[in-house]
Each structure stands twice: as C-alpha cells, then as structure tokens.
Design a protein around this motif. Structure first.
Motif, PDB file in Angstrom:
ATOM      1  N   LEU A  95       6.610   6.723   6.807  1.00  0.00           N
ATOM      2  CA  LEU A  95       6.769   5.342   6.315  1.00  0.00           C
ATOM      3  C   LEU A  95       7.436   5.531   4.806  1.00  0.00           C
ATOM      4  CD1 LEU A  95       6.515   2.425   6.515  1.00  0.00           C
ATOM      5  CD2 LEU A  95       3.979   2.590   5.822  1.00  0.00           C
ATOM      6  N   GLU A  96       6.793   6.327   4.011  1.00  0.00           N
ATOM      7  CA  GLU A  96       6.976   6.690   2.603  1.00  0.00           C
ATOM      8  C   GLU A  96       8.668   6.929   2.465  1.00  0.00           C
ATOM      9  OE1 GLU A  96       5.727   5.614  -0.024  1.00  0.00           O
ATOM     10  OE2 GLU A  96       3.802   5.285   0.813  1.00  0.00           O
ATOM     11  N   ALA A  97       8.815   7.891   3.255  1.00  0.00           N
ATOM     12  CA  ALA A  97      10.330   8.627   3.455  1.00  0.00           C
ATOM     13  C   ALA A  97      11.355   7.342   3.529  1.00  0.00           C
ATOM     14  CB  ALA A  97      10.463   9.657   4.325  1.00  0.00           C
ATOM     15  N   ALA A  98      10.826   6.518   4.651  1.00  0.00           N
ATOM     16  CA  ALA A  98      11.821   5.433   5.043  1.00  0.00           C
ATOM     17  C   ALA A  98      11.946   4.512   3.865  1.00  0.00           C
ATOM     18  CB  ALA A  98      11.381   4.858   6.304  1.00  0.00           C
ATOM     19  N   LEU A  99      10.769   4.033   3.473  1.00  0.00           N
ATOM     20  CA  LEU A  99      10.833   2.897   2.134  1.00  0.00           C
ATOM     21  C   LEU A  99      11.382   3.644   0.851  1.00  0.00           C
ATOM     22  CD1 LEU A  99       7.160   1.485   2.841  1.00  0.00           C
ATOM     23  CD2 LEU A  99       9.527   0.631   3.430  1.00  0.00           C
ATOM     24  N   LEU A 100      11.480   4.899   0.726  1.00  0.00           N
ATOM     25  CA  LEU A 100      11.892   5.658  -0.418  1.00  0.00           C
ATOM     26  C   LEU A 100      13.745   6.013  -0.179  1.00  0.00           C
ATOM     27  CD1 LEU A 100       9.181   7.467  -1.846  1.00  0.00           C
ATOM     28  CD2 LEU A 100      10.032   5.306  -2.742  1.00  0.00           C
ATOM     29  N   ASP A 101      13.962   5.562   1.073  1.00  0.00           N
ATOM     30  CA  ASP A 101      15.384   5.930   1.538  1.00  0.00           C
ATOM     31  C   ASP A 101      15.679   7.400   1.359  1.00  0.00           C
ATOM     32  OD1 ASP A 101      16.053   3.316   2.251  1.00  0.00           O
ATOM     33  OD2 ASP A 101      16.646   2.937  -0.109  1.00  0.00           O
TER      34      ASP A 101
ATOM     35  N   ARG B 178       0.864  -1.075  -0.091  1.00  0.00           N
ATOM     36  CA  ARG B 178      -0.066   0.063   0.067  1.00  0.00           C
ATOM     37  C   ARG B 178       0.914   1.082   0.109  1.00  0.00           C
ATOM     38  NH1 ARG B 178      -3.734  -0.472   5.015  1.00  0.00           N
ATOM     39  NH2 ARG B 178      -3.789   1.756   4.464  1.00  0.00           N
ATOM     40  N   ALA B 179       1.994   1.307   0.722  1.00  0.00           N
ATOM     41  CA  ALA B 179       2.793   2.484   0.845  1.00  0.00           C
ATOM     42  C   ALA B 179       3.530   2.704  -0.641  1.00  0.00           C
ATOM     43  CB  ALA B 179       3.870   2.265   1.906  1.00  0.00           C
ATOM     44  N   HIS B 180       3.948   1.518  -1.212  1.00  0.00           N
ATOM     45  CA  HIS B 180       4.488   1.686  -2.390  1.00  0.00           C
ATOM     46  C   HIS B 180       3.677   2.310  -3.501  1.00  0.00           C
ATOM     47  CE1 HIS B 180       8.526   0.526  -1.964  1.00  0.00           C
ATOM     48  NE2 HIS B 180       8.355  -0.578  -1.226  1.00  0.00           N
ATOM     49  N   LEU B 181       2.293   2.070  -3.467  1.00  0.00           N
ATOM     50  CA  LEU B 181       1.030   2.376  -4.358  1.00  0.00           C
ATOM     51  C   LEU B 181       1.078   4.026  -4.140  1.00  0.00           C
ATOM     52  CD1 LEU B 181      -1.615  -0.388  -4.391  1.00  0.00           C
ATOM     53  CD2 LEU B 181      -0.004   0.201  -6.173  1.00  0.00           C
TER      54      LEU B 181
END
Length: 151
Positions: free
Chosen positions: A113-119, A79-82
């Motif tokens: 969470l988005e910031a973390a997953l996108l480094d 969901r976060a990647h979408l």
C-alpha cells in the motif's frame, strides 16, 4: 502435510495476520520450520504486485460508490501516509524496514500500500518488500522455535 502447507500459505496471504500467524500455525501443526518459513513467504508475497498495481483503481472505484467508503479509504490513506514518512525518506530501505517489523500494521500488505501511494515502481518495491518479508519470516521462525526469546 500438503494441506498444512497450503493452509500456512493461505494464512500468510491474509491481511493483518499475514506470516506472523502463518509461521506459528505451520510449526504447531507439525511442519518443519523451513517448510513453514517458505510457505509463509510465498503466501505473503502473492498479493503484493496486485496491491501495488490495482489499489488506487480499487479505491477510486469504491469512492464513487459511497461516501461511507470514501471516509474509510481517507482514514486508511492518512494512516498510510503517516507510516510512509520513513518509506519516503529512505525509499527502498525504508520500505524494507517497514515490512520487516513483524507487528500488526506492518508487513507486506502495508508495504505494498505504501509503495502504491508513493508511486514506487514495481521493480523497486518488490525486492524491498521481499527482503522485508524474508526478515520478518526469519524473526517469526526464530521466535516460534525458541531460538530467540522475547521475554
């Protein structure tokens, strides 16, 4: 009054409800719109750096513990990647826009969470998330006080 400020601050730090509930609560219990606005912003921002820095470590630790967690985390990451497509495309501005929309599933927790997953680096993510939180708080304060009428 101090108790209401603290409660507004704490409600704003809770995922999902965040400042969308904290500001109406603060105003409903008699805090000024400005006091509710500030307490909600501060409370909403407290977990952000911790989420950005530690969420991947927490996810890895939980995945080692149980396949049940692995499934839940995989669904959350999907969901976060979408949602992250906009953030990835527009970087800091996209992150700000995602956080600024005061609806469930957006906000500081999702932005972190988005910031973390996108480094994304903290020095880039924190200002974008902070600006988005301020915009969302402004919208919620305006709606709660009747300055902006939704319907």
């Amino acid at each position: 009054m101090l108790g209401h400020l603290l409660t507004t601050f704490l409600i704003s730090a809770v995922p999902v409800i965040e400042l969308c509930s904290a500001i109406p609560y603060g105003i409903a219990v008699g805090l000024s719109p400005a006091a509710s606005f500030i307490a909600a912003i501060l409370g909403n921002m407290v977990p952000v750096p911790f989420i950005i820095v530690y969420i991947r470590h927490i996810f890895a630790w939980l995945r080692k513990r149980s396949s049940w967690w692995d499934e839940k985390i995989a669904r959350l990451e999907k969901r976060a990647h979408l949602k992250g497509r906009i953030v990835h495309k527009y970087s800091a501005i996209g992150l700000c826009i995602l956080v600024a929309i005061p609806l469930p599933g957006t906000g500081a927790w999702t932005g972190a969470l988005e910031a973390a997953l996108l480094d994304m680096r903290l020095k880039n993510a924190i200002p974008s998330i902070f600006l988005g939180v301020c915009i969302a708080a402004g919208i919620m304060t305006a709606v709660t006080t009747g300055i902006i009428h939704i319907l």
